[in-house]
Motif scaffolding. Structure first.
Motif, PDB file in Angstrom:
ATOM      1  N   ARG A   1       3.485 -20.850  17.082  1.00 42.40           N
ATOM      2  CA  ARG A   1       2.945 -21.170  18.405  1.00 42.40           C
ATOM      3  C   ARG A   1       3.711 -20.433  19.502  1.00 42.40           C
ATOM      4  O   ARG A   1       3.156 -19.520  20.114  1.00 42.40           O
ATOM      5  N   PRO A   2       4.987 -20.772  19.805  1.00 41.33           N
ATOM      6  CA  PRO A   2       5.707 -19.948  20.793  1.00 41.33           C
ATOM      7  C   PRO A   2       5.813 -18.498  20.335  1.00 41.33           C
ATOM      8  O   PRO A   2       5.749 -17.577  21.155  1.00 41.33           O
ATOM      9  N   GLU A   3       6.001 -18.305  19.020  1.00 37.76           N
ATOM     10  CA  GLU A   3       6.122 -16.938  18.497  1.00 37.76           C
ATOM     11  C   GLU A   3       4.849 -16.130  18.759  1.00 37.76           C
ATOM     12  O   GLU A   3       4.908 -14.926  19.057  1.00 37.76           O
ATOM     13  N   TYR A   4       3.718 -16.806  18.650  1.00 34.59           N
ATOM     14  CA  TYR A   4       2.456 -16.111  18.888  1.00 34.59           C
ATOM     15  C   TYR A   4       2.349 -15.677  20.348  1.00 34.59           C
ATOM     16  O   TYR A   4       1.824 -14.598  20.645  1.00 34.59           O
ATOM     17  N   ASN A   5       2.880 -16.487  21.265  1.00 32.60           N
ATOM     18  CA  ASN A   5       2.885 -16.097  22.674  1.00 32.60           C
ATOM     19  C   ASN A   5       3.829 -14.933  22.925  1.00 32.60           C
ATOM     20  O   ASN A   5       3.565 -14.057  23.757  1.00 32.60           O
ATOM     21  N   VAL A   6       4.986 -14.929  22.227  1.00 32.03           N
ATOM     22  CA  VAL A   6       5.911 -13.789  22.326  1.00 32.03           C
ATOM     23  C   VAL A   6       5.214 -12.520  21.845  1.00 32.03           C
ATOM     24  O   VAL A   6       5.296 -11.455  22.470  1.00 32.03           O
ATOM     25  N   TYR A   7       4.540 -12.636  20.734  1.00 33.64           N
ATOM     26  CA  TYR A   7       3.825 -11.510  20.137  1.00 33.64           C
ATOM     27  C   TYR A   7       2.794 -10.956  21.123  1.00 33.64           C
ATOM     28  O   TYR A   7       2.708  -9.733  21.330  1.00 33.64           O
ATOM     29  N   LYS A   8       2.035 -11.828  21.770  1.00 37.49           N
ATOM     30  CA  LYS A   8       1.028 -11.377  22.734  1.00 37.49           C
ATOM     31  C   LYS A   8       1.681 -10.766  23.967  1.00 37.49           C
ATOM     32  O   LYS A   8       1.146  -9.802  24.542  1.00 37.49           O
ATOM     33  N   ALA A   9       2.837 -11.308  24.391  1.00 36.37           N
ATOM     34  CA  ALA A   9       3.524 -10.779  25.574  1.00 36.37           C
ATOM     35  C   ALA A   9       3.995  -9.347  25.330  1.00 36.37           C
ATOM     36  O   ALA A   9       3.855  -8.469  26.192  1.00 36.37           O
ATOM     37  N   VAL A  10       4.560  -9.080  24.144  1.00 31.55           N
ATOM     38  CA  VAL A  10       5.033  -7.720  23.824  1.00 31.55           C
ATOM     39  C   VAL A  10       3.859  -6.752  23.787  1.00 31.55           C
ATOM     40  O   VAL A  10       3.920  -5.635  24.337  1.00 31.55           O
ATOM     41  N   TYR A  11       2.779  -7.170  23.150  1.00 31.67           N
ATOM     42  CA  TYR A  11       1.618  -6.291  23.062  1.00 31.67           C
ATOM     43  C   TYR A  11       0.981  -6.067  24.433  1.00 31.67           C
ATOM     44  O   TYR A  11       0.443  -4.990  24.705  1.00 31.67           O
ATOM     45  N   ALA A  12       1.036  -7.058  25.321  1.00 33.44           N
ATOM     46  CA  ALA A  12       0.506  -6.860  26.667  1.00 33.44           C
ATOM     47  C   ALA A  12       1.270  -5.760  27.390  1.00 33.44           C
ATOM     48  O   ALA A  12       0.663  -4.881  28.035  1.00 33.44           O
ATOM     49  N   LEU A  13       2.605  -5.787  27.280  1.00 35.75           N
ATOM     50  CA  LEU A  13       3.412  -4.725  27.897  1.00 35.75           C
ATOM     51  C   LEU A  13       3.128  -3.381  27.248  1.00 35.75           C
ATOM     52  O   LEU A  13       3.043  -2.352  27.938  1.00 35.75           O
ATOM     53  N   ALA A  14       2.953  -3.381  25.912  1.00 40.67           N
ATOM     54  CA  ALA A  14       2.699  -2.130  25.206  1.00 40.67           C
ATOM     55  C   ALA A  14       1.347  -1.543  25.595  1.00 40.67           C
ATOM     56  O   ALA A  14       1.228  -0.326  25.819  1.00 40.67           O
ATOM     57  N   TYR A  15       0.314  -2.362  25.660  1.00 41.26           N
ATOM     58  CA  TYR A  15      -1.008  -1.854  26.044  1.00 41.26           C
ATOM     59  C   TYR A  15      -1.000  -1.355  27.484  1.00 41.26           C
ATOM     60  O   TYR A  15      -1.650  -0.352  27.812  1.00 41.26           O
ATOM     61  N   ALA A  16      -0.287  -2.061  28.375  1.00 45.27           N
ATOM     62  CA  ALA A  16      -0.202  -1.597  29.755  1.00 45.27           C
ATOM     63  C   ALA A  16       0.508  -0.246  29.822  1.00 45.27           C
ATOM     64  O   ALA A  16       0.082   0.656  30.555  1.00 45.27           O
ATOM     65  N   LEU A  17       1.598  -0.098  29.051  1.00 50.38           N
ATOM     66  CA  LEU A  17       2.328   1.179  29.015  1.00 50.38           C
ATOM     67  C   LEU A  17       1.452   2.275  28.429  1.00 50.38           C
ATOM     68  O   LEU A  17       1.460   3.422  28.910  1.00 50.38           O
ATOM     69  N   ASP A  18       0.675   1.950  27.396  1.00 45.84           N
ATOM     70  CA  ASP A  18      -0.196   2.948  26.778  1.00 45.84           C
ATOM     71  C   ASP A  18      -1.262   3.409  27.773  1.00 45.84           C
ATOM     72  O   ASP A  18      -1.546   4.612  27.872  1.00 45.84           O
ATOM     73  N   ASP A  19      -1.853   2.465  28.526  1.00 40.38           N
ATOM     74  CA  ASP A  19      -2.842   2.848  29.535  1.00 40.38           C
ATOM     75  C   ASP A  19      -2.204   3.709  30.616  1.00 40.38           C
ATOM     76  O   ASP A  19      -2.824   4.670  31.111  1.00 40.38           O
ATOM     77  N   MET A  20      -0.975   3.406  30.971  1.00 46.75           N
ATOM     78  CA  MET A  20      -0.297   4.157  32.022  1.00 46.75           C
ATOM     79  C   MET A  20      -0.027   5.597  31.569  1.00 46.75           C
ATOM     80  O   MET A  20      -0.186   6.546  32.345  1.00 46.75           O
ATOM     81  N   LEU A  21       0.358   5.757  30.305  1.00 42.05           N
ATOM     82  CA  LEU A  21       0.689   7.105  29.817  1.00 42.05           C
ATOM     83  C   LEU A  21      -0.544   7.925  29.505  1.00 42.05           C
ATOM     84  O   LEU A  21      -0.443   9.142  29.309  1.00 42.05           O
ATOM     85  N   GLN A  22      -1.716   7.311  29.406  1.00 42.44           N
ATOM     86  CA  GLN A  22      -2.956   8.051  29.163  1.00 42.44           C
ATOM     87  C   GLN A  22      -3.623   8.500  30.455  1.00 42.44           C
ATOM     88  O   GLN A  22      -4.729   9.030  30.435  1.00 42.44           O
ATOM     89  N   CYS A  23      -2.969   8.275  31.562  1.00 37.60           N
ATOM     90  CA  CYS A  23      -3.516   8.673  32.857  1.00 37.60           C
ATOM     91  C   CYS A  23      -3.693  10.196  32.917  1.00 37.60           C
ATOM     92  O   CYS A  23      -2.814  10.959  32.485  1.00 37.60           O
ATOM     93  N   GLU A  24      -4.840  10.637  33.430  1.00 34.52           N
ATOM     94  CA  GLU A  24      -5.120  12.058  33.587  1.00 34.52           C
ATOM     95  C   GLU A  24      -4.577  12.533  34.937  1.00 34.52           C
ATOM     96  O   GLU A  24      -4.861  11.911  35.963  1.00 34.52           O
TER      97      GLU A  24
END
Length: 882
Positions: free
Chosen positions: A418-441
């Protein structure tokens, strides 16, 4: 107590902010004399780290308690020491490490970029958590060379943490000033949704506002409108209480019987008072927003006072606490319903946890001290020399998987993440945001001049822009995105504590509550699975006042909560057709309330009907009078040649009988439901018929006086004015005047049917509105004028000789007529509804019968019973023939 907590948080935040400002100020001052800055002192923090191109920070609860050294100020202050290792907090930290490792292995997410991490212990203390946050954003380098053009990435681009609302408030206050993203996996205070105060805060756990709404949904589902609330004296408890007090009643969930603050430390006297309030209250449902320790202290007193029969509603803070699921507590806590963090599945996490190895050669130098402390806590051993049976690999000594697997611990139980699943989602949220930022044209970026962020120099505030727009779905099927307040789409599991027959406890999922973008809040419950800790095995009933049934309204009890009320029956003419109505509604104009006041029914109608006894009697009397007139008329026609019929102008007698017949018949127009034509005709027919009748009597009286006067010497000339033609003309003229009055009345203000609701509120009285009161008064006045005139003339002829006894009959008949109509006026005015019509019909019939009997009764008596007196000789014997 709330103000003290807020003040302590404010002071801690202000003090640490001042320390940060002093450090920065010292660095600037040092740069005037040197090209390097040197830290005054490094924080000695427990943690783990892993290098990478971009570092993500994390703050976790890895120990339960700190030990602060004495502050003598005669030597250099020592750093606090944390103790009592937290296995579950360590697993949450390892979940973040696993998520970063999984992302680094994913070629579709952040390709050519390696994520690293720096994880620190908060030791469940605000000061230590604040040190960890400052260390993450400022770094741990002992010397920093100042250059004219600073290059490179900051120490961390974003932070996952903290697990406490109070600590997160303090940390986010500082980090928001620099727009460093903070994604919490456990801080639920609704106050953190304030975007003005915490612009860089995000979380993957729903806020307390939704948790409160979820509990309100449960209360509404089971009809529990009367509940007690127990809270802790911190931001978590106070904001929950504020949400309950502001949202419970408007949402229709009920009211709070009491709100009590659980003491921070074990206080027998205060706990005894709180439990006594619970025991005496009529509320059978108790909601608790408090930590594990406070709940344990409370349950000690509950057991001591043996307070059973309560339905507990648990917040996510203690619904999964194993120490409360003990056999001694289950007679009291069995059947507890609670809100729990969404359970998720993280494939591969268990295998990752099995690969955790101690660092024997670099115990603390690389910041991975937590791994060794985990092994020390788990196996209660030290790593010098290494234990026998270990295999050396890569400079580190690791055990086989069977070593950890054989340890009886919840560490490897990944079935209830339960808390671990929220940690997991928090890390992936930062990763997806970073991935979108680095794909900027280039040239199409969201920043100034349409620029994009560069890997060589990333800024936390740049990541903020993409974090607000992140949207992805986990492997478990949950969608992750943030709203305008930084809150994720909320979803909670509903848990139930089942007390098994063998004394064991099982915590099972019995439903969920979530908010979707299209359907709003949705509650799903499997009631068949819920265990109720009551003899009935049914949900308890917890209300302050029973529901008010239809036909009543709720009347608040002064000085008591809104859920305490009396049920007051609706007044006549008003209804309530639902349960717990606040007001009674008035029925439409033509409707009235039913006897139960729960629906409107058509009003009863009232008018002088042919089907009711009164109407039948009047109708029968009217027809009887008509028939008698017909019989008398037949008798007079049959005996028209007899002296008594021929006396005093037999033609006027025939006309008088016809007019009396019309008088009897016109009374029928007053019976039955009023129609337009009956309303217009009834008074006109009544007025003309009676004027015709009275005119005949008046002319008869005048003829009697004229004949008597002619019998005297010199009076013969008076008879020429009262010949047959003059008599007919007089009757016609007098009747025409009444006809003219009726015509003007009908044309100017015609009587019309009227539904009168003034007499009876529950009835509609159908009557004829006269239209013009003046017209009606003139009509009656004209009849009265002729009647009075006839009565006066007949009175003047009362002393005439017996041969002219017609005058006596006229006098007597007109006295009856006048008496009836004088009595009619006040009776008519004071009679409501159909009784006014009945009075008028009675007056018509009474006066008609009076005239008929007084004028024609004696003559019919002579004609039928004393025919020997109906001769010219008999009449002449008493005087000359008239």
């Amino acid at each position: 107590m709330n103000q003290r907590t807020v003040m302590m948080t404010f002071l801690d935040t202000s003090l640490l902010s001042l320390m940060l400002f002093s450090c920065l100020n010292f660095a600037v001052s040092s740069s005037l004399y040197s090209s390097t800055c040197q830290l005054q002192k490094q924080f000695d923090l427990n943690g783990m780290n892993k290098p990478g191109d971009v570092i993500i920070g994390g703050i976790f609860r890895l120990h339960f308690f700190p030990a602060y050294p004495d502050l003598s100020f005669t030597s250099e202050p020592q750093q606090p020491t944390c103790y009592s290792f937290d296995i579950m907090g360590f697993r949450q930290a390892q979940t973040m490490a696993f998520a970063i490792d999984e992302i680094n292995k994913n070629s579709n997410l952040l390709p050519n970029v390696t994520l690293g991490y720096s994880l620190y212990d908060n030791c469940v203390q605000l000061g230590i958590a604040f040190r960890a946050a400052l260390t993450l954003v400022s770094g741990q380098e002992e010397q920093v060379t100042l250059e004219e053009n600073c290059v490179g990435n900051p120490p961390v681009l974003g932070i996952v943490g903290d697990s406490s609302s109070t600590r997160t408030i303090a940390i986010s206050t500082i980090l928001s000033s620099y727009r460093v993203p903070l994604v919490s996996y456990f801080a639920t205070c609704s106050c953190l949704s304030d975007r003005q105060k915490f612009p860089s805060f995000f979380r993957t756990i729903p806020s307390d506002a939704f948790q409160v709404n979820a509990m309100i949904q449960i209360l509404k589902h089971f009809g529990w409108t009367w509940a007690g609330l127990l809270i802790s004296d911190n931001d978590y408890g106070f904001h929950a209480a504020r949400s309950f007090h502001s949202d419970l009643v408007p949402a229709g969930g009920g009211c709070l019987a009491y709100t009590e603050i659980l003491p921070r430390v074990y206080d027998p006297a205060e706990l005894e008072r709180i439990v006594d309030v619970m025991r005496k209250s009529t509320a059978r449902v108790v909601i608790v927003f408090a930590s594990q320790s406070r709940m344990l202290n409370l349950m000690k007193e509950v057991v001591r006072q043996n307070v059973t029969g309560l339905q507990w509603i648990a917040s996510e803070a203690w619904i999964s606490v194993i120490s409360l699921q003990m056999p001694q507590f289950m007679p009291y806590l069995g059947g507890t319903l609670g809100i729990s963090i969404r359970r998720g599945e993280i494939p591969g996490l268990r295998d990752f946890l099995l690969q955790i190895c101690p660092d024997l050669h670099h115990n603390n130098t690389h910041g991975n001290s937590m791994v060794n402390q985990f092994w020390e806590h788990t196996f209660q051993c030290r790593f010098a020399p290494p234990p026998a049976g270990w295999v050396e690999a890569g400079g580190e000594l690791c055990t086989g998987q069977e070593v950890i697997e054989n340890v009886e611990t919840d560490f490897l139980d990944v079935s209830n993440l339960r808390p671990e699943y929220n940690v997991y989602k928090a890390v992936y949220a930062l990763a997806y945001a970073l991935d979108d930022m680095l794909q900027c044209e280039p040239g199409r970026g969201p920043f100034s001049n349409n620029t994009c962020a560069h890997l060589q120099r990333l800024e936390p505030w740049q990541l903020m822009h993409y974090l607000e727009k992140v949207n992805f779905t986990t492997k478990f099927g949950d969608r992750v995105s943030f709203d305008e307040n930084g809150d994720a789409l909320p979803i909670y599991d509903i848990m139930n504590w089942v007390w098994l027959p063998d004394g064991r406890t099982k915590v099972q999922r019995v439903g969920e509550v979530k908010r979707s973008a299209f359907k709003g809040e949705e509650l799903t419950l499997d009631e068949d699975k819920i265990f109720w800790n009551f003899e009935s095995k049914q949900p308890p009933w917890s209300v302050c006042s029973e529901s008010c049934p239809p036909g009543t309204r709720m009347a608040r009890k002064k000085g008591e909560p809104e859920c305490c009320f009396d049920c007051v029956p609706c007044s006549e003419g008003k209804i309530s057709n639902s349960t717990d109505s606040m007001e009674c509604m008035s029925c439409p104009e033509d409707f009235w309330s039913s006897p139960q006041c729960d629906h409107c029914v058509p009003k009863k109608t009232e008018f002088l009907s042919y089907h009711e006894p009164l109407g039948i009697c009047l109708t029968t009397t009217s027809l009887l009078g008509t028939c008698i007139c017909g019989v008398v008329l037949g008798i007079f026609i049959h005996h028209h040649s007899t002296p008594i019929v021929r006396a005093n102008n037999s033609e006027l007698s025939f006309l008088l009988l016809v007019s009396l017949k019309f008088c009897f018949l016109c009374s029928l127009l007053f019976i039955g439901r009023p129609r337009l034509w009956t309303c217009q005709l009834r008074h006109a027919a009544f007025g003309i018929s009676f004027v015709l009748c009275v005119s005949c009597i008046l002319v008869k009286t005048m003829v009697v006086l004229a004949v008597f006067r002619a019998s005297k010497p010199g009076g013969e000339s008076s008879l020429k004015w009262f010949g047959a033609v003059q008599q007919r003309g007089t009757v016609l003229v007098l009747t025409s005047v009444q006809a003219a009055i009726c015509t003007v009345w009908l044309v100017s203000a015609s009587p019309v049917p009227h539904k009168n609701t003034q007499y009876h509120s529950d009835k509609i009285v159908y009557e004829c509105a006269v239209g013009s009161t003046v017209g009606f008064a003139v009509l009656l006045g004209y009849i009265g004028l002729l009647a009075v005139l006839s009565c006066l003339l007949a009175f003047l002829a009362r002393n005439l000789p017996d041969s002219f006894n017609e005058a006596k009959l006229i006098t007597f008949s007109m006295l009856i007529f006048c008496a009836v109509w004088v009595a009619f006026v006040p009776a008519y005015i004071s009679s409501p509804g159909k009784y006014a019509d009945a009075v008028e019909v009675f007056a018509i019939l009474a006066s008609s019968f009076g005239l008929l009997m007084a004028l024609f009764g004696p003559k019919c008596y002579i004609i039928l019973l004393r025919p020997e007196r109906n001769t010219k000789k008999a009449i002449m014997g008493r005087g000359s023939d008239t």
